[in-house]
Enzyme design. Structure first.
Site, PDB file in Angstrom:
ATOM      1  N   HIS A  63     -54.858  29.520   8.879  1.00  0.00           N
ATOM      2  CA  HIS A  63     -54.170  28.242   8.946  1.00  0.00           C
ATOM      3  C   HIS A  63     -53.884  27.930  10.416  1.00  0.00           C
ATOM      4  O   HIS A  63     -53.607  28.828  11.220  1.00  0.00           O
ATOM      5  CB  HIS A  63     -52.872  28.280   8.143  1.00  0.00           C
ATOM      6  CG  HIS A  63     -53.075  27.991   6.685  1.00  0.00           C
ATOM      7  ND1 HIS A  63     -52.204  28.433   5.717  1.00  0.00           N
ATOM      8  CD2 HIS A  63     -54.041  27.289   6.033  1.00  0.00           C
ATOM      9  CE1 HIS A  63     -52.634  28.025   4.529  1.00  0.00           C
ATOM     10  NE2 HIS A  63     -53.743  27.341   4.694  1.00  0.00           N
ATOM     11  N   ASP A  65     -51.478  26.773  12.183  1.00  0.00           N
ATOM     12  CA  ASP A  65     -50.235  27.138  12.860  1.00  0.00           C
ATOM     13  C   ASP A  65     -50.186  28.614  13.254  1.00  0.00           C
ATOM     14  O   ASP A  65     -49.236  29.039  13.918  1.00  0.00           O
ATOM     15  CB  ASP A  65     -49.021  26.776  11.996  1.00  0.00           C
ATOM     16  CG  ASP A  65     -49.039  27.433  10.628  1.00  0.00           C
ATOM     17  OD1 ASP A  65     -50.095  27.417   9.976  1.00  0.00           O
ATOM     18  OD2 ASP A  65     -47.986  27.945  10.191  1.00  0.00           O
ATOM     19  N   HIS A  66     -51.215  29.381  12.894  1.00  0.00           N
ATOM     20  CA  HIS A  66     -51.254  30.794  13.258  1.00  0.00           C
ATOM     21  C   HIS A  66     -52.330  31.119  14.291  1.00  0.00           C
ATOM     22  O   HIS A  66     -52.412  32.253  14.751  1.00  0.00           O
ATOM     23  CB  HIS A  66     -51.465  31.651  12.012  1.00  0.00           C
ATOM     24  CG  HIS A  66     -50.296  31.631  11.082  1.00  0.00           C
ATOM     25  ND1 HIS A  66     -49.424  32.694  10.943  1.00  0.00           N
ATOM     26  CD2 HIS A  66     -49.828  30.664  10.262  1.00  0.00           C
ATOM     27  CE1 HIS A  66     -48.479  32.378  10.069  1.00  0.00           C
ATOM     28  NE2 HIS A  66     -48.706  31.149   9.641  1.00  0.00           N
TER      29      HIS A  66
END
Length: 305
Positions: A63, A65-66
């Site tokens: 994802h 945001d990682h």
């Protein structure tokens, strides 16, 4: 030294106080990262963690945001003259990610980026410790990680060694390392002057996940559990749908596993101004809990013996 610095502690949406997920671990000067969300390199500068000694990045899942902090970070390290290779570990798709990363932009990196796919049970051996992949439960392919130090030598009985005729000096070190030594024709065994081995430290990082068996088993007696604590218990159904954990669920797992300390991270933006609901839910079940904050550091000590 085993120092954990939280560079990003927010959920999927960053806030003015929380960057996306990123954690730096400094073990005696070696740096490794778990996830690398957007803005991680600036957080490193603010926290003064350094970045050039970074040997590895362990990604829990892909994802955005990682992972969005990685392109800027690797280009900055290249600008600063890095030549040593960097290994990016992760679940399925890590090879494709590294290929895309290497082709991004016009700037050619001055060091090699290596991809290493990991699945449940895979172990990466480091100097004095291992990183083990755990199966987690999220809405895409995901893994968590256990950082497990090697056992330490037992305590050295200096008085007994002297009584056995061992002269003060290099032979003490050999005995403590497990080697037998010769003194005046006699063999002095290491086990005669060194106690039983002592455990190293263990850190568990879950990434985004529901509470699950692998994390529970790996967390047994762990020194530090860093667990998804996205939502308060009143949002349990939402947590189940999004495949995250509530603060209370993480606390219940920590209690069952007998961990020493629990840190909740990946905090939803709805708690930007007040994390009290999360803390109340967790504290009702497990006492030694902290809600992670950006730039917070925790030094993990050896357990009392």
């Amino acid at each position: 030294m085993l120092l954990v610095t939280f560079l990003g502690t927010g959920g999927s949406l960053p806030t003015k106080n929380r960057n996306p997920s990123a954690i730096m671990v400094n073990r005696d000067g070696e740096l490794i990262m778990f996830d690398c969300g957007e803005g991680a390199q600036q957080q490193m500068m603010r926290a003064k963690t350094g970045m050039m000694n970074l040997s590895s990045i362990f990604i829990t899942h892909f994802h955005a945001d990682h992972i969005l902090g990685i392109p800027g970070l690797v280009q900055t390290m290249s600008f600063q003259g890095r030549t040593e290779p960097l290994t990016i570990y992760g679940p399925e798709w890590v090879e494709e990610f590294v290929k895309l990363l290497s082709a991004l932009g016009y700037y050619k990196l001055k060091f090699e980026i290596r991809a290493a796919k990991m699945e449940r049970g895979d172990v990466v051996r480091m100097d004095g410790y291992s990183v083990v992949a755990l199966q987690t439960q999220h809405n895409v392919r995901s893994i968590g990680y256990a950082l497990v130090e090697d056992p330490r030598p037992g305590r050295f009985d200096r008085k007994k060694a002297v009584e056995l005729g061992v002269p003060v000096g290099p032979l003490f070190s050999k005995l403590h390392k497990g080697e037998d030594v010769e003194v005046d024709g006699r063999t002095i065994r290491s086990e005669d002057v060194v106690g039983e081995s002592r455990p190293g430290r263990t850190i568990i990082y879950t990434g985004d996940t529901r509470p699950c068996k692998d994390v529970l088993e790996a967390s047994e007696n762990a020194d530090l559990l860093i667990h998804d604590g996205t939502l308060a218990d009143e949002k349990l159904e939402w947590a189940k749908e999004a495949m995250h954990s509530t603060a209370g669920e993480a606390a219940a797992l920590a209690r069952k596993a007998g961990v020493k300390k629990l840190v909740l991270t990946h905090i939803s933006s709805r708690y930007s101004d007040d994390v009290t609901p999360l803390m109340n839910d967790a504290k009702a079940i497990f006492e030694d809990v902290i809600i992670a904050e950006d730039l917070m550091s925790i030094e993990v000590p050896f357990r009392d013996e």
